[in-house]
Design a protein around this motif. Sequence first.
Motif, PDB file in Angstrom:
ATOM      1  N   HIS A   1     -10.739  11.936 -10.930  1.00 45.51           N
ATOM      2  CA  HIS A   1      -9.697  11.013 -11.376  1.00 45.51           C
ATOM      3  C   HIS A   1      -8.636  10.801 -10.294  1.00 45.51           C
ATOM      4  CE1 HIS A   1      -8.318  15.079 -12.109  1.00 45.51           C
ATOM      5  NE2 HIS A   1      -7.080  14.653 -12.359  1.00 45.51           N
ATOM      6  N   ALA A   2      -8.976  11.107  -9.041  1.00 46.93           N
ATOM      7  CA  ALA A   2      -8.008  10.988  -7.949  1.00 46.93           C
ATOM      8  C   ALA A   2      -7.628   9.533  -7.690  1.00 46.93           C
ATOM      9  CB  ALA A   2      -8.579  11.610  -6.678  1.00 46.93           C
ATOM     10  N   THR A   3      -6.377   9.344  -7.301  1.00 49.17           N
ATOM     11  CA  THR A   3      -5.913   8.045  -6.814  1.00 49.17           C
ATOM     12  C   THR A   3      -6.119   8.012  -5.304  1.00 49.17           C
ATOM     13  OG1 THR A   3      -4.229   7.901  -8.554  1.00 49.17           O
ATOM     14  CG2 THR A   3      -3.935   6.492  -6.604  1.00 49.17           C
ATOM     15  N   VAL A   4      -6.809   6.998  -4.812  1.00 50.59           N
ATOM     16  CA  VAL A   4      -7.055   6.862  -3.370  1.00 50.59           C
ATOM     17  C   VAL A   4      -6.343   5.606  -2.877  1.00 50.59           C
ATOM     18  CG1 VAL A   4      -8.777   6.601  -1.544  1.00 50.59           C
ATOM     19  CG2 VAL A   4      -9.278   8.032  -3.551  1.00 50.59           C
ATOM     20  N   VAL A   5      -5.484   5.770  -1.876  1.00 52.53           N
ATOM     21  CA  VAL A   5      -4.723   4.656  -1.312  1.00 52.53           C
ATOM     22  C   VAL A   5      -5.034   4.571   0.180  1.00 52.53           C
ATOM     23  CG1 VAL A   5      -2.435   3.661  -0.945  1.00 52.53           C
ATOM     24  CG2 VAL A   5      -2.884   5.035  -2.996  1.00 52.53           C
ATOM     25  N   ARG A   6      -5.263   3.361   0.654  1.00 54.51           N
ATOM     26  CA  ARG A   6      -5.541   3.152   2.078  1.00 54.51           C
ATOM     27  C   ARG A   6      -4.359   2.438   2.736  1.00 54.51           C
ATOM     28  NH1 ARG A   6     -10.378   3.301  -0.434  1.00 54.51           N
ATOM     29  NH2 ARG A   6     -12.147   4.170   0.716  1.00 54.51           N
ATOM     30  N   LEU A   7      -3.784   3.087   3.743  1.00 54.91           N
ATOM     31  CA  LEU A   7      -2.712   2.465   4.528  1.00 54.91           C
ATOM     32  C   LEU A   7      -3.325   1.888   5.794  1.00 54.91           C
ATOM     33  CD1 LEU A   7       0.157   5.143   4.264  1.00 54.91           C
ATOM     34  CD2 LEU A   7      -0.445   3.306   2.674  1.00 54.91           C
TER      35      LEU A   7
ATOM     36  N   GLY B   1       2.606   4.447   9.013  1.00 50.96           N
ATOM     37  CA  GLY B   1       3.762   4.940   8.282  1.00 50.96           C
ATOM     38  C   GLY B   1       3.434   6.008   7.269  1.00 50.96           C
ATOM     39  N   LYS B   2       2.523   6.921   7.607  1.00 54.47           N
ATOM     40  CA  LYS B   2       2.116   7.939   6.638  1.00 54.47           C
ATOM     41  C   LYS B   2       3.249   8.905   6.322  1.00 54.47           C
ATOM     42  CE  LYS B   2       0.020  11.200   9.948  1.00 54.47           C
ATOM     43  NZ  LYS B   2       0.814  12.384   9.665  1.00 54.47           N
TER      44      LYS B   2
ATOM     45  N   GLU C   1       0.832  -1.211   0.000  1.00 55.02           N
ATOM     46  CA  GLU C   1       0.000   0.000   0.000  1.00 55.02           C
ATOM     47  C   GLU C   1       0.866   1.259   0.000  1.00 55.02           C
ATOM     48  OE1 GLU C   1      -2.054  -3.474   1.392  1.00 55.02           O
ATOM     49  OE2 GLU C   1      -0.375  -2.438   2.354  1.00 55.02           O
ATOM     50  N   GLN C   2       1.924   1.252   0.797  1.00 58.03           N
ATOM     51  CA  GLN C   2       2.830   2.396   0.803  1.00 58.03           C
ATOM     52  C   GLN C   2       3.466   2.587  -0.576  1.00 58.03           C
ATOM     53  OE1 GLN C   2       5.435   1.156   3.950  1.00 58.03           O
ATOM     54  NE2 GLN C   2       4.332   2.299   5.532  1.00 58.03           N
ATOM     55  N   ARG C   3       3.844   1.475  -1.199  1.00 59.48           N
ATOM     56  CA  ARG C   3       4.450   1.551  -2.533  1.00 59.48           C
ATOM     57  C   ARG C   3       3.450   2.151  -3.536  1.00 59.48           C
ATOM     58  NH1 ARG C   3       8.709  -1.565  -5.424  1.00 59.48           N
ATOM     59  NH2 ARG C   3       9.274  -2.371  -3.369  1.00 59.48           N
ATOM     60  N   SER C   4       2.170   1.771  -3.415  1.00 61.14           N
ATOM     61  CA  SER C   4       1.151   2.331  -4.308  1.00 61.14           C
ATOM     62  C   SER C   4       1.037   3.833  -4.120  1.00 61.14           C
ATOM     63  CB  SER C   4      -0.208   1.674  -4.039  1.00 61.14           C
ATOM     64  OG  SER C   4      -0.171   0.298  -4.358  1.00 61.14           O
ATOM     65  N   ALA C   5       1.117   4.295  -2.867  1.00 62.56           N
ATOM     66  CA  ALA C   5       1.042   5.735  -2.604  1.00 62.56           C
ATOM     67  C   ALA C   5       2.251   6.455  -3.179  1.00 62.56           C
ATOM     68  CB  ALA C   5       0.946   5.974  -1.096  1.00 62.56           C
ATOM     69  N   VAL C   6       3.432   5.849  -3.032  1.00 66.67           N
ATOM     70  CA  VAL C   6       4.665   6.480  -3.490  1.00 66.67           C
ATOM     71  C   VAL C   6       4.707   6.582  -5.013  1.00 66.67           C
ATOM     72  CG1 VAL C   6       7.177   6.181  -3.626  1.00 66.67           C
ATOM     73  CG2 VAL C   6       5.991   5.865  -1.447  1.00 66.67           C
TER      74      VAL C   6
ATOM     75  N   CYS D   1      -5.048  10.876  -2.737  1.00 72.06           N
ATOM     76  CA  CYS D   1      -5.566  10.906  -1.362  1.00 72.06           C
ATOM     77  C   CYS D   1      -5.074   9.662  -0.641  1.00 72.06           C
ATOM     78  CB  CYS D   1      -7.096  10.952  -1.384  1.00 72.06           C
ATOM     79  SG  CYS D   1      -7.851  10.959   0.253  1.00 72.06           S
ATOM     80  N   ILE D   2      -4.252   9.861   0.384  1.00 76.60           N
ATOM     81  CA  ILE D   2      -3.732   8.754   1.177  1.00 76.60           C
ATOM     82  C   ILE D   2      -4.493   8.722   2.494  1.00 76.60           C
ATOM     83  CG2 ILE D   2      -1.699   7.726   2.243  1.00 76.60           C
ATOM     84  CD1 ILE D   2       0.023   9.334   0.287  1.00 76.60           C
ATOM     85  N   LEU D   3      -5.348   7.721   2.642  1.00 72.97           N
ATOM     86  CA  LEU D   3      -6.070   7.519   3.900  1.00 72.97           C
ATOM     87  C   LEU D   3      -5.185   6.654   4.782  1.00 72.97           C
ATOM     88  CD1 LEU D   3      -9.611   6.813   2.401  1.00 72.97           C
ATOM     89  CD2 LEU D   3      -8.721   8.975   3.298  1.00 72.97           C
ATOM     90  N   ALA D   4      -4.599   7.259   5.795  1.00 77.57           N
ATOM     91  CA  ALA D   4      -3.570   6.593   6.586  1.00 77.57           C
ATOM     92  C   ALA D   4      -4.017   6.429   8.023  1.00 77.57           C
ATOM     93  CB  ALA D   4      -2.268   7.393   6.525  1.00 77.57           C
ATOM     94  N   GLY D   5      -4.206   5.194   8.431  1.00 76.39           N
ATOM     95  CA  GLY D   5      -4.575   4.926   9.813  1.00 76.39           C
ATOM     96  C   GLY D   5      -3.420   5.181  10.756  1.00 76.39           C
ATOM     97  N   ALA D   6      -3.723   5.206  12.053  1.00 74.48           N
ATOM     98  CA  ALA D   6      -2.699   5.453  13.069  1.00 74.48           C
ATOM     99  C   ALA D   6      -1.606   4.389  12.989  1.00 74.48           C
ATOM    100  CB  ALA D   6      -3.338   5.437  14.459  1.00 74.48           C
ATOM    101  N   GLY D   7      -0.355   4.855  12.991  1.00 71.72           N
ATOM    102  CA  GLY D   7       0.771   3.929  13.017  1.00 71.72           C
ATOM    103  C   GLY D   7       1.075   3.223  11.713  1.00 71.72           C
TER     104      GLY D   7
END
Length: 711
Positions: free
Chosen positions: A280-286, A38-39, A17-22, A30-36
């Motif tokens: 057309h946003a990319t949404v990634v969930r960490l 690695g946002k 998931e982190q790789r997809s965001a990078v 839009c990176i939806l990053a939960g607590a802890g």
Amino acid sequence: MVVHSAAGGVLAGLDPEQRSAVTAPAGPVCILAGAGTGKTRAVTSRIAHRALTGDISARHVLAVTFTARAAAEMRARLTALGVGGVQARTFHAAALRQVRYFAPRLLAGRAMPELLDSKVRVVTLAAAKVGLRADRAAARDLAGEIEWAKSSLVEPGEYVVAAAKALRETPYEPAKVAEVFTAYERLKRGNGVIDFEDMLRAAVWGIEEHPDVAEQVRGQYRHFVVDEYQDVNPLQQWLLDAWLGGRDDLTVVGDASQTIYTFTGATSTYLVDFPRRYRHATVVRLVRDYRSTPQVVGLANAVISQARGTEARLRLELHGQRPPGPDPELRIFTDEPAEANAVAARCRTLVEAGTPAREIAVLFRTNAQSEAYEKALTEAGVPYVVQGAERFFERPEVRQAMIALRAATRSIPGETPLPTAVVDGLGAVGWARDAPPAGGAARERWEALSALVQLAEEYAATPEVVPIGEAAAIERPVTLADFNEELARRAAQQHVPTVEGVTLASLHSAKGLEWDAVFLVGLAEGTLPTTYAKTPEQVEEERRLLYVGVTRAREWLWLSYAAARSPGGRARRPSRFLPQLDRSGGGERAGAGPARRTERRRSQVVSCRICGATLLAGADRKLGRCPTCPSDLDEELYERLREWRQRVAEAQKVPAYVVFTDATLTALAERKPGRVEELIAIAGIGPRKLGLYGDTVLALVAGAGVDEVCS
């Protein structure tokens, strides 16, 4: 070749998931990053990867955060990744830099107005202009309302309607607040000063009204990153839109479940609506949590799984990545002093076992709750530091109250009951038992003085024993003078300077921090959620506060509440947000069956025989103690019981646990029952097993040998 090799190194060690965001393409992300999860690593790696692959130039990046500490961390990480030149700043720092740079052009040579560090002084003068005598707490609340209005793009003439629509709990009548707001703006202009919101507006004005400024700013900054996007307010979003100028190379990072500052004007709306605004946003969930153990993560998921409302639409279910750790502990105490003393004792145990004091935190809903823990930790010899607030006895309202109580000894009759005397004495500083005032600062002041009244009630419950002879004594009621001496003693003890210690902090000030061990205390209805949370939206924000608290813990988590505020006080219910803890991962069990079992378990209260906490887990109830309280196991008796059990199991041709479980043997070897009544008090020994083995077990406990009872 070197550039692309370095870019490949940035990707090393990232999860999918982190790789997809990078590696997401240029444009809205839009990176939806939960607590802890690695946002910060993900977002800095994204900037570095794009820079090292030549997709962007680092000097064209503006990364915006909400704290100077977060901005500094982002710059340090980028430098470590081999990318310098990125501007990582807070909204205010970025705007101030631009306004100062363009001031000669925008102001036609005039000097830039002075920037107010605080609104309070000017607000106090503005209140006086409209006939209000506002003390410091009231002035802070008025300043907070003005700040909310300006951050929400509300003008003075629009305040009354906007406050009603937002269900604001205002420190004065909304019309009066609007008058203060108007007077505040006039005073500022007359004195040639601006506040932080004016400065953000000036940055927007410079871009929107001056094409040459817009061209230069947008030419400099072409790629934007916004951290903690759930905390953006309308004014900050307006500035961000001005910077963007219709472009969409924007990466935002946020977690709707950590939206806890809406009272300041922050809103998660922009985060929630991001995919609709940018189709057309990319949404990634960490969702891989590297901070907390699976047990803590399971509890966090259980807390937030019941969330409702807008933010719940972006709720993330976290997956713990660390090795298993201890289950979260839920403890119930008779009253708040007992709760504080137990927390202090456990802190001392943790420190003595090797946990650094700086890696322990006690978190509560309001700063007024800190006094009990300051006292308990002091008496336990555990150093502490107060995060984001002054120590209880250093607060101006408490010092003022202590002066008033000392003065009251001259006017209040000595026979007056202590609680009454304290209430009367606090009347001199404007405190009364009626409902607390509206406004955060004024209410916090009221709660701090209320804590002094509670102290007086507890202190009065312990009369002084005065000897009247060699073998006789009488009880003398404590007086206001005695209480003043007690307050002075506590204040002196808690002024001891500390270099490192257990952190005491409110849940709001704990945001963004983490510790190895976390105590979440005071989790009772009326405290969390607070009684002031009246609307569904406000209640949901209280739930998110608990979620933030849970996710601060890396390994060890304690949750507790007191059944009464003070000894013998009115009973309270646990927070509605507390899921039932089981022993298999710290989560909430779905379905009616476990819920019914929980209610049955709670119907028979079992307390730890060592620390007095209420025990909920079956194994703990069987042992009669908390799993972390010291064991008093009789090892010789335990071995005899095990040998006897093995012989009985072999004779009956059944597994050993069918006779008695290991937990039951441990309970027998710890509690050493001497009578039938004590034997059946141990969970797991019912009428059937009492009939089969009761006499034999009592004989073994009394010292009989295995051969003797098995002959």
